[in-house]
Design a protein around this motif. Structure first.
Motif, PDB file in Angstrom:
ATOM      1  N   ASN A   1       1.273  -1.560  -0.051  1.00  0.00           N
ATOM      2  CA  ASN A   1       0.349  -0.278  -0.013  1.00  0.00           C
ATOM      3  C   ASN A   1       0.270   1.614  -0.396  1.00  0.00           C
ATOM      4  OD1 ASN A   1      -2.566  -1.514  -0.356  1.00  0.00           O
ATOM      5  ND2 ASN A   1      -3.374  -0.860   2.490  1.00  0.00           N
ATOM      6  N   GLY A   2       2.228   1.161  -0.023  1.00  0.00           N
ATOM      7  CA  GLY A   2       3.008   2.220   0.440  1.00  0.00           C
ATOM      8  C   GLY A   2       2.697   2.715  -1.127  1.00  0.00           C
ATOM      9  N   PHE A   3       3.826   4.122  -1.044  1.00  0.00           N
ATOM     10  CA  PHE A   3       3.789   5.559  -2.137  1.00  0.00           C
ATOM     11  C   PHE A   3       4.085   4.922  -3.281  1.00  0.00           C
ATOM     12  CE2 PHE A   3       2.786   8.494   1.533  1.00  0.00           C
ATOM     13  CZ  PHE A   3       1.457   8.058   1.385  1.00  0.00           C
ATOM     14  N   LYS A   4       3.980   4.756  -4.440  1.00  0.00           N
ATOM     15  CA  LYS A   4       5.272   4.738  -5.619  1.00  0.00           C
ATOM     16  C   LYS A   4       6.568   4.654  -5.615  1.00  0.00           C
ATOM     17  CE  LYS A   4       2.440   7.410  -9.053  1.00  0.00           C
ATOM     18  NZ  LYS A   4       1.845   7.177 -10.862  1.00  0.00           N
ATOM     19  N   GLU A   5       6.308   6.676  -5.567  1.00  0.00           N
ATOM     20  CA  GLU A   5       7.614   6.982  -5.451  1.00  0.00           C
ATOM     21  C   GLU A   5       8.755   6.849  -4.603  1.00  0.00           C
ATOM     22  OE1 GLU A   5       4.672  10.541  -3.162  1.00  0.00           O
ATOM     23  OE2 GLU A   5       4.507   8.061  -4.993  1.00  0.00           O
ATOM     24  N   VAL A   6       8.318   5.823  -4.285  1.00  0.00           N
ATOM     25  CA  VAL A   6       9.454   5.313  -3.006  1.00  0.00           C
ATOM     26  C   VAL A   6       9.205   4.508  -2.494  1.00  0.00           C
ATOM     27  CG1 VAL A   6       8.844   7.734  -1.307  1.00  0.00           C
ATOM     28  CG2 VAL A   6       7.975   5.579  -0.862  1.00  0.00           C
TER      29      VAL A   6
ATOM     30  N   TYR B   1      14.895  -9.674  -6.708  1.00  0.00           N
ATOM     31  CA  TYR B   1      14.644 -10.920  -6.581  1.00  0.00           C
ATOM     32  C   TYR B   1      12.806 -11.140  -6.566  1.00  0.00           C
ATOM     33  CZ  TYR B   1      17.940 -12.047  -2.521  1.00  0.00           C
ATOM     34  OH  TYR B   1      19.125 -12.002  -2.170  1.00  0.00           O
ATOM     35  N   PHE B   2      12.268 -10.119  -7.333  1.00  0.00           N
ATOM     36  CA  PHE B   2      11.267  -9.892  -7.468  1.00  0.00           C
ATOM     37  C   PHE B   2      10.224  -9.688  -9.187  1.00  0.00           C
ATOM     38  CE2 PHE B   2      11.483  -8.946  -2.479  1.00  0.00           C
ATOM     39  CZ  PHE B   2      10.290 -10.282  -2.163  1.00  0.00           C
ATOM     40  N   LYS B   3       9.917 -10.519  -9.536  1.00  0.00           N
ATOM     41  CA  LYS B   3       9.026 -10.477 -11.218  1.00  0.00           C
ATOM     42  C   LYS B   3       8.255  -9.269 -10.990  1.00  0.00           C
ATOM     43  CE  LYS B   3       7.353 -12.891 -14.982  1.00  0.00           C
ATOM     44  NZ  LYS B   3       6.583 -14.332 -15.044  1.00  0.00           N
ATOM     45  N   HIS B   4       7.149  -9.341 -10.100  1.00  0.00           N
ATOM     46  CA  HIS B   4       6.093  -8.025  -9.938  1.00  0.00           C
ATOM     47  C   HIS B   4       6.245  -7.671  -8.747  1.00  0.00           C
ATOM     48  CE1 HIS B   4       4.686  -9.905 -13.768  1.00  0.00           C
ATOM     49  NE2 HIS B   4       5.234 -11.437 -13.304  1.00  0.00           N
ATOM     50  N   ILE B   5       5.999  -6.782  -8.734  1.00  0.00           N
ATOM     51  CA  ILE B   5       5.894  -5.414  -7.204  1.00  0.00           C
ATOM     52  C   ILE B   5       4.328  -4.492  -7.793  1.00  0.00           C
ATOM     53  CG2 ILE B   5       6.188  -3.011  -6.569  1.00  0.00           C
ATOM     54  CD1 ILE B   5       9.048  -3.282  -7.489  1.00  0.00           C
ATOM     55  N   PHE B   6       3.250  -4.837  -6.710  1.00  0.00           N
ATOM     56  CA  PHE B   6       2.498  -3.865  -7.254  1.00  0.00           C
ATOM     57  C   PHE B   6       1.929  -3.430  -6.172  1.00  0.00           C
ATOM     58  CE2 PHE B   6       2.070  -8.715  -9.038  1.00  0.00           C
ATOM     59  CZ  PHE B   6       1.224  -8.157  -9.597  1.00  0.00           C
ATOM     60  N   ILE B   7       1.188  -1.768  -6.495  1.00  0.00           N
ATOM     61  CA  ILE B   7       1.786  -1.092  -5.889  1.00  0.00           C
ATOM     62  C   ILE B   7      -0.052  -0.087  -5.770  1.00  0.00           C
ATOM     63  CG2 ILE B   7       1.831   1.475  -4.954  1.00  0.00           C
ATOM     64  CD1 ILE B   7       5.254   0.640  -6.061  1.00  0.00           C
ATOM     65  N   SER B   8      -0.690   0.083  -4.433  1.00  0.00           N
ATOM     66  CA  SER B   8      -1.465  -0.110  -4.601  1.00  0.00           C
ATOM     67  C   SER B   8      -2.639   1.122  -5.638  1.00  0.00           C
ATOM     68  CB  SER B   8      -2.570   0.271  -2.998  1.00  0.00           C
ATOM     69  OG  SER B   8      -1.754   0.699  -2.327  1.00  0.00           O
ATOM     70  N   GLU B   9      -1.632   2.210  -5.131  1.00  0.00           N
ATOM     71  CA  GLU B   9      -2.122   3.817  -5.661  1.00  0.00           C
ATOM     72  C   GLU B   9      -1.817   3.164  -7.169  1.00  0.00           C
ATOM     73  OE1 GLU B   9      -0.151   7.118  -5.405  1.00  0.00           O
ATOM     74  OE2 GLU B   9       2.368   6.541  -4.748  1.00  0.00           O
ATOM     75  N   GLU B  10      -0.870   2.671  -7.793  1.00  0.00           N
ATOM     76  CA  GLU B  10      -1.209   2.327  -9.493  1.00  0.00           C
ATOM     77  C   GLU B  10      -1.917   1.032  -9.570  1.00  0.00           C
ATOM     78  OE1 GLU B  10       3.736   2.638  -9.915  1.00  0.00           O
ATOM     79  OE2 GLU B  10       3.248   0.567  -9.740  1.00  0.00           O
ATOM     80  N   VAL B  11      -2.362   0.015  -9.009  1.00  0.00           N
ATOM     81  CA  VAL B  11      -3.157  -0.963  -9.021  1.00  0.00           C
ATOM     82  C   VAL B  11      -5.121  -0.167  -9.568  1.00  0.00           C
ATOM     83  CG1 VAL B  11      -4.904  -3.101  -8.503  1.00  0.00           C
ATOM     84  CG2 VAL B  11      -1.456  -2.711  -8.252  1.00  0.00           C
ATOM     85  N   GLY B  12      -4.735   0.545  -8.184  1.00  0.00           N
ATOM     86  CA  GLY B  12      -5.931   1.274  -8.012  1.00  0.00           C
ATOM     87  C   GLY B  12      -6.791   0.773  -6.624  1.00  0.00           C
ATOM     88  N   HIS B  13      -6.746  -0.589  -6.651  1.00  0.00           N
ATOM     89  CA  HIS B  13      -7.266  -0.863  -4.718  1.00  0.00           C
ATOM     90  C   HIS B  13      -6.022  -0.427  -4.038  1.00  0.00           C
ATOM     91  CE1 HIS B  13     -10.779  -1.777  -7.759  1.00  0.00           C
ATOM     92  NE2 HIS B  13      -9.586  -2.270  -8.479  1.00  0.00           N
TER      93      HIS B  13
ATOM     94  N   ALA C   1      -3.277  -9.078  -8.591  1.00  0.00           N
ATOM     95  CA  ALA C   1      -1.572 -10.012  -8.602  1.00  0.00           C
ATOM     96  C   ALA C   1      -1.758 -10.673  -9.406  1.00  0.00           C
ATOM     97  CB  ALA C   1      -1.261  -9.220  -6.675  1.00  0.00           C
ATOM     98  N   MET C   2      -2.242 -11.833  -8.516  1.00  0.00           N
ATOM     99  CA  MET C   2      -2.676 -13.043  -9.331  1.00  0.00           C
ATOM    100  C   MET C   2      -2.774 -13.321 -10.772  1.00  0.00           C
ATOM    101  SD  MET C   2      -4.640 -15.494  -6.433  1.00  0.00           S
ATOM    102  CE  MET C   2      -6.232 -14.230  -6.472  1.00  0.00           C
TER     103      MET C   2
END
Length: 234
Positions: free
Chosen positions: A130-135, A148-160, A171-172
């Motif tokens: 849920n953190g802010f995308k710019e940080v 280590y991570f293939k995907h990063i899902f940030i709430s404000e980018e996803v919209g939820h 994310a799934m």
């Protein structure tokens, strides 16, 4: 824990040591603008006051009750005002310098890298935060977690925001996980990470260093260290 193909991690308080990194930044700023000398407010009092207001605002943000700007500005405004410091310049200094320097801190939760090295070739790994995308991206790069991570899902980018099941389902879908029961969410927040992911059909591990689990539910596993998760996955 069998048949897991995808593991989703929370970032703050789960892998990235939010409390330690934030405290280091706050202490630096507190000293730079001489809060003790000018207002007779020792750092520990300021820090505990800040933590209270920060926690309240983040919970409201997760429920869409306040905006991103409200969190970034008012966590300092409310803290300073409670300590009888009414100075917009000081508030703005805290807000801007905190968000610029804290993501550069590198402290991780104990066992984070060891766990990442264990799971990196065994599962598809993603972050849900849920953190802010710019940080959040900066935190991951600076701390060495990004690789280590293939995907990063940030709430404000996803919209939820977590705990909405929609962010977990998104994310799934994007990560190619076709069966929710083969997905595992690991996080420190009982409400945002655990309840949210379970409501999306995932399995979950609750990281609670002091086993602070007041839930009577038994549909998730609670651990008090990241090291325990390796044992669970075997």
């Amino acid at each position: 824990m069998k048949n897991i193909t995808h593991i989703f991690f929370d970032l703050d308080h789960t892998l990235w040591d939010t409390d330690k990194n934030a405290k280091e930044s706050l202490q630096e700023i507190h000293q730079e603008i001489k809060i003790l000398e000018n207002f007779n407010v020792p750092f520990e009092l300021f820090h505990s006051t800040y933590q209270k207001h920060n926690d309240i605002l983040w919970k409201k943000y997760a429920k869409h009750e306040v905006s991103k700007s409200d969190v970034r500005i008012n966590r300092f405004k409310y803290s300073l005002e409670e300590l009888n410091i009414f100075d917009d310049t000081i508030n703005e200094f805290f807000a801007s310098h905190f968000v610029s320097r804290t993501p550069l801190k590198k402290n991780l939760i104990e066992g984070a890298i060891e766990l990442m090295d264990y799971v990196k070739d065994r599962y598809t790994l993603s972050i849900i935060t849920n953190g802010f995308k710019e940080v959040q991206y900066i935190k991951m790069e600076e701390s060495g977690l990004r690789k280590y991570f293939k995907h990063i899902f940030i709430s404000e980018e996803v919209g939820h925001n977590k705990p909405s099941p929609d962010i977990f389902k998104h994310a799934m879908h994007i990560s190619g996980a076709s069966v929710a029961e083969n997905c595992l969410m690991i996080g420190d927040s009982l409400e945002a990470d655990i309840h949210g992911s379970i409501n999306a059909g995932m399995r979950a591990v609750h990281l609670s260093p002091e086993y602070k689990n007041d839930s009577t539910e038994n549909n998730f596993i609670t651990v008090n260290s990241l090291a325990e998760i390796k044992t669970i996955l075997k």
